[in-house]
Design an enzyme around this catalytic site. Sequence first.
Site, mmCIF file in Angstrom:
data_model
loop_
_atom_site.group_PDB
_atom_site.id
_atom_site.type_symbol
_atom_site.label_atom_id
_atom_site.label_comp_id
_atom_site.label_asym_id
_atom_site.label_seq_id
_atom_site.Cartn_x
_atom_site.Cartn_y
_atom_site.Cartn_z
ATOM 1 N N TYR A 31 0.838 -1.204 0.000
ATOM 2 C CA TYR A 31 0.000 0.000 0.000
ATOM 3 C C TYR A 31 0.871 1.251 0.000
ATOM 4 C CZ TYR A 31 -2.651 3.868 1.961
ATOM 5 O OH TYR A 31 -3.177 5.109 2.187
ATOM 6 N N LYS A 36 -14.904 1.585 7.910
ATOM 7 C CA LYS A 36 -13.531 1.176 7.614
ATOM 8 C C LYS A 36 -13.093 -0.109 8.312
ATOM 9 C CE LYS A 36 -10.323 4.253 7.168
ATOM 10 N NZ LYS A 36 -9.390 5.374 7.460
#
Length: 312
Positions: free
Chosen positions: A139, A174
């Site tokens: 990421y 999330k």
Amino acid sequence: MKFLVTGASGFIGANLCRELVKRGHSVVAFDFFLAQETWQNLVDLNIPVYCGDISEPSDIACLAKYEFNVIFHQAAIVDTLETDLHKLYKTNVAGFRNVIALGKQVAKSGIVYASSAATYGKQEGKCVETSTQKPLNIYGWTKKLNDIAAMTSIDYPIIGLKYFNVYGPGEEHKGKMKSVIGQKIDQMLNNEEPTLFHGGEQSRDWIYIDDVVKANILAAKALVNNVAGVFNCGTGQAKSFIDIYESISNKTDNPLPIKWIDNPHKEQYQSHTEADITNFKEHIGVIDYTPLDQGIKKYVLYEYKKTKDSVN
């Protein structure tokens, strides 16, 4: 002014849309709605909403009919534990390039996009934009690739904001990627012992969601004044997880003791993040940051109200 917001139903995207509308701007929203419940984050806004994948040029072609002042690019896979390189690259890197190509057609002033402090990897002291950056996961690497693209763009203005640890209302969807502050508030309000990694000395530069929204809007204004580059988006002050625990405990009805656990992600874990915001202040602007204790208080009250409303 007219803006396009990608990732518009997400934590930062939805808050940004709401503030832009509040300020009287015209907003178009674009999102893949990977977490389908996030449609509710836009339900109170009377704005056009498009559903599509930024990694597919055909999906964003529908936006070519518009003219925007600035594109706020918030769309990305934000799971720092995701290990599928091709999946991350397709959305985070190829998707960003598609948005740049679109921007050159429809947003002459440029793009403000979401970068990340994850690009820094393990560093001591304050993170400076010019320092060597060695991300600890895929990421972070995808975000670094986007930063390189932004910094080497000579024919189109782009500003990247390296978000540090954003917290506040609107991040419910999330899950495991919710801020540590949000997770600890949830645990305490649900009468669960809050978990912390042994020692609790890990620290973060925590920035309240309202301040990140302000940073994006300031960055859009800076674009118009020919500013470009990648800038840290934090407060410049780090606080430990113990500090967070104590602040939340002081604001809940039933504070609980810490449950200490091992860190299962030691090799990919940033133990300390703290932004050097010198360049941000000089080139983007000055923000009256929400003090951490005040931000946590707002967040706790929001969660209490949400719980009360759901009961009623």
